[in-house]
Design an enzyme around this catalytic site. Structure first.
Site, PDB file in Angstrom:
ATOM      1  N   ASP A 135       0.832  -1.195   0.000  1.00  0.00           N
ATOM      2  CA  ASP A 135       0.000   0.000   0.000  1.00  0.00           C
ATOM      3  C   ASP A 135       0.874   1.256   0.000  1.00  0.00           C
ATOM      4  O   ASP A 135       2.079   1.201   0.313  1.00  0.00           O
ATOM      5  CB  ASP A 135      -0.879  -0.024   1.266  1.00  0.00           C
ATOM      6  CG  ASP A 135      -2.206   0.677   1.092  1.00  0.00           C
ATOM      7  OD1 ASP A 135      -2.356   1.443   0.137  1.00  0.00           O
ATOM      8  OD2 ASP A 135      -3.111   0.468   1.938  1.00  0.00           O
ATOM      9  N   ASP A 137     -10.842   2.215  -3.307  1.00  0.00           N
ATOM     10  CA  ASP A 137     -11.319   1.921  -1.954  1.00  0.00           C
ATOM     11  C   ASP A 137     -12.840   1.890  -1.921  1.00  0.00           C
ATOM     12  O   ASP A 137     -13.432   1.514  -0.908  1.00  0.00           O
ATOM     13  CB  ASP A 137     -10.817   2.981  -0.969  1.00  0.00           C
ATOM     14  CG  ASP A 137      -9.478   2.591  -0.377  1.00  0.00           C
ATOM     15  OD1 ASP A 137      -9.032   1.456  -0.603  1.00  0.00           O
ATOM     16  OD2 ASP A 137      -8.869   3.437   0.307  1.00  0.00           O
TER      17      ASP A 137
HETATM   18  C1  DGJ Z   1      -5.812   1.957   1.907  1.00  0.00           C
HETATM   19  C2  DGJ Z   1      -6.192   0.778   1.069  1.00  0.00           C
HETATM   20  O1  DGJ Z   1      -6.669   1.182  -0.174  1.00  0.00           O
HETATM   21  C3  DGJ Z   1      -7.211  -0.056   1.819  1.00  0.00           C
HETATM   22  O2  DGJ Z   1      -7.635  -1.116   1.033  1.00  0.00           O
HETATM   23  C4  DGJ Z   1      -6.595  -0.541   3.101  1.00  0.00           C
HETATM   24  O3  DGJ Z   1      -5.547  -1.416   2.828  1.00  0.00           O
HETATM   25  C5  DGJ Z   1      -6.107   0.635   3.914  1.00  0.00           C
HETATM   26  N1  DGJ Z   1      -5.255   1.495   3.157  1.00  0.00           N
HETATM   27  C6  DGJ Z   1      -5.381   0.169   5.128  1.00  0.00           C
HETATM   28  O4  DGJ Z   1      -4.884   1.196   5.861  1.00  0.00           O
END
Ligand code: DGJ
Length: 733
Positions: free
Chosen positions: A464, A534
């Protein structure tokens, strides 16, 4: 067979080359590389025969500089601008030679070298062909040949393409967090159109560095001459289209030069990232299929290996990680037929336990209060459940509240004489590590290396990246090179990813950046897939995945069944619809299964088992977009067709709901007209089968008529709702 490139009038070889033909089976690019003259582009488009190439000089088409540099023309846009050690800001480039070679994978590589007529400054313009996908990559390599004295680059595009004006439409992708990759199409107006990114670390939330040019008016899916272009870069980029008084749209793509002046020391070479180009007579769909094939065969990690069906813990438990909960989730996904469980954020931090997003990035030690048996315990549990285990990390980042930052404040990006800027930082404390610093590169490598060495069972990493660069300075780079910080960040990142992949070629790695912030072909050689957004709301995902599909194949698009009401839109969407949308990409789940009814679990079990049957066709098939949700006709539809055309998977989703609404009937595409296809509905919830269930129809009929889609599902009264969707499997008899 036509040669992939051809040099005419060679005498002696590689010195007086004039016409250079760079070709793939379906496309041609013709250049005039006369020694002593600037390199010129004569043609790009449909594949030409030798006779056509010979006749090109008589077509009246002008020759334009193939890699325009600043200095000798008026106010034209250019690809490269430099400042020589004596302060001269002009370039006067002339071809000195052409060389051609075969790459290890069979691709053809052409290098055209240009040298400044006065200064020892050279630019190699590179072209690499991908015959199986009709793609030509181009980029530039600029070398400062001075014995003494730096050259400063202030503009350094990867490539340039002139496109004749007319009724040319631009397809582009814009968005923001949780609403990525929205499609926007419009006729190119006069003036300058700029598509850019300056986030620093992530580059696709707001705009994408891929565009299509439809040359025959409004973009069509399966007809019309169309050019597709993708800048393959991980950092800041800039696409410029200057529509001036010259009859041409002048298209440039490259690293964004803003605040990025780059000093080249004597002997040093600056290599720009590749710009991948394709051309198709089959409209946007043809361009997408070329990019998907190129991506799967050449650019995406493990592009032809079917992906596992997974459950990710994020939306199910967020930071509430504990051993019992992880075990329960593993048990649930295993019992639904899933193949992998991924533990997301929240598993680490000793001094500062990661219970929320304001601490501990960089402290990659398991929190044994949450997970008493550590990662080994989770690997063992996954084994017990007969599935694989994956883990989340965010290795390029830290927090002010972390052991890492306490020990190494010098590892973060920060401008000299400025306080740390935490304005808008995630959790109010998140900082970006300085990837230009080799010690930081080693650290990031060791995060992955330690995990994979200690726990070789780890099958999947979710990588990430949740911050933009908001502190504009490197504590590692010297004063005169502060403007390199964006570029060196990405050089350092790519070097580290290279190292990781050299040691761990088999692990699956997801590329995630606050959702879809890193959906770019610059990343994907190191990653198997990316998190599209997300936002997991199925209805909105149709729009985002539609946009994303223009350049990226289903195998790379992580698409998960999540909760209803959705955690981002709060929309209530039935499971059938959520499943039918998630099934059009790399299927996964992002939900707390504990909260699902047994009936819902059974429905997911069925969907997972049916997805496995058609997984190869979805992930490796050719995409045909049939009806766009952006057309606002009440429904959207697409299909994947296996390369041998023996199987297809067809999707239809209603995108708005009215009683007795009249929806278009959608003709299919990509099938073999002469094959008979048996239709089976997947994820069926209706009490009665569809009239065509188990029946066979010719590809010709399906492509000229299509099948009727009932407006609603035939389900018990209490199960009725305002959504409808269908997934059909077509199998050649
Ligand atoms: C952002 C990501 O896009 C989410 O899927 C998740 O992993 C969060 N970060 C976790 O902090």
């Amino acid at each position: 067979m036509k040669p992939h490139f051809l040099l005419a009038m060679l005498a002696p070889a590689a010195l007086m080359a004039e016409t250079v033909h760079i070709s793939t089976p379906g496309t041609s690019m013709v250049l005039d590389a006369t020694v002593g003259q600037p390199l010129q582009i004569v043609y790009y488009g449909e594949a030409l025969s030798p006779a056509d190439i010979e006749a090109l000089p008589n077509t009246g088409a002008p020759k334009l500089n193939a890699y325009p540099t600043f200095g000798l023309t008026g106010g034209n846009e250019t690809a490269m601008t430099v400042k020589h050690p004596d302060g001269n800001i002009t370039l006067d480039m002339a071809v000195t030679g052409v060389s051609q070679s075969k790459e290890a994978d069979g691709a053809d590589m052409t290098t055209i070298t240009m040298k400044d007529r006065y200064y020892p400054f050279t630019i190699d313009v590179k072209y690499r062909t991908y015959p199986d996908a009709d793609i030509i990559e181009t980029w530039a390599e600029a070398t400062n040949g001075q014995k003494k004295g730096d050259v400063t680059l202030t503009e350094f595009a990867s490539g340039y393409l002139p496109i004749h004006q007319g009724n040319v439409y631009l397809s582009q992708f814009y968005g923001t967090w949780a609403n990525e990759a929205r499609l926007e199409e419009a006729r190119l107006p006069h003036g300058m159109k700029v598509i850019k990114n300056k986030d620093g670390a992530r580059n696709t939330h707001t705009a994408h560095s891929e565009v299509m040019f439809s040359l025959d008016g409004a973009p069509q899916e399966n007809a019309g001459r169309t050019i597709g272009a993708a800048l393959c870069y991980t950092g800041n980029y800039e696409l410029r289209i200057d529509t001036d008084d010259s009859n041409y749209h002048h298209f440039f793509a490259g690293i964004n030069p803003d605040a990025s002046a780059y000093i080249l020391a004597p002997g040093e070479t600056f290599v720009t990232p590749p710009l991948a180009l394709t051309y198709s007579q089959e409209g946007k769909g043809g361009v997408s299929r070329n990019f998907h094939r190129w991506g799967r065969n050449h650019r995406l990690a493990h592009g032809n290996t079917p992906r596992k069906i997974l459950l990710n813990s994020w939306e199910g438990v967020y930071f509430d990680i504990n051993e019992e909960g992880m075990d329960q989730m593993m048990n649930d996904i295993a019992s639904m037929g899933g193949e992998l469980f991924v533990m997301d954020d929240g598993w680490f931090g000793v001094k500062y336990p990661r219970t929320t997003d304001n601490c501990a990035l960089g402290d990659w030690t398991v929190d044994t209060n949450k997970l008493p048996h550590g990662i080994q315990g989770l690997c063992d549990a996954a084994k017990k459940h007969g599935i694989k285990f994956g883990i989340w990390i965010e290795p390029e980042m830290t927090n002010t509240t972390s052991e890492l930052y306490e020990k190494h404040p010098e590892y973060v990006l920060k401008a000299n004489n400025r306080d740390l800027n935490l304005n808008g930082a995630r959790g109010g404390t998140q900082l970006v590590l300085d990837m230009a610093n080799p010690k930081v590169q080693d650290l990031v490598f060791s995060v992955v290396d330690t995990l994979l060495t200690n726990y070789p069972e780890i099958d999947y990493i979710k990588w990430d990246s949740n911050s933009a660069i908001i502190n504009h300075g490197s504590q590692y780079l010297p004063a005169e090179k502060q403007s390199h910080h964006y570029i060196e960040y990405h050089k350092g990142l790519l070097k580290t990813l290279e190292r990781i992949r050299a040691k761990y070629p088999d692990v699956t790695i997801q590329d995630c950046a606050s959702g879809g912030g890193r959906a770019n072909w610059g990343y994907l050689p190191y990653f198997d897939e990316f998190w599209v957004s997300d936002n997991t709301d199925a209805l909105q995902r149709i729009y985002m995945q539609w946009g994303t599909s223009h350049f990226f194949p289903a195998i790379a698009m992580a698409s998960h069944i999540s909760n209803s009401p959705g955690h981002q839109t709060f929309r209530t969407v039935p499971l059938k619809y959520r499943t039918d949308v998630a099934m059009s990409g790399r299927l996964g789940m992002e939900i707390q299964p504990k909260n699902m009814s047994e009936e819902d679990k059974a429905q997911c079990r069925k969907a997972i088992s049916e997805y496995k049957e058609v997984r190869n066709t979805i992930q490796m098939g050719d995409l045909y977009r049939l009806l766009s949700p952006y057309d606002k006709l009440g429904c959207a539809s697409l299909m994947y067709v296996a390369p041998d055309k023996d199987e297809a998977v067809y999707y239809w989703w209603k995108t708005e709901s009215f009683v007795n609404q009249q929806l278009p009937k959608i003709a299919m595409a990509g099938l073999d007209p002469d094959k008979m296809y048996v239709v089976t509905e997947l994820n069926r919830i209706d009490n009665e089968p569809l009239p065509y269930e188990g029946k066979a129809f010719s590809g010709r009929y399906l492509m000229s008529n299509g099948l009727e889609m009932p407006l609603d599902h035939n389900v018990d009264y209490n199960k009725r709702n305002d959504y409808a969707s269908r997934v059909l499997r077509l199998q050649a008899k």
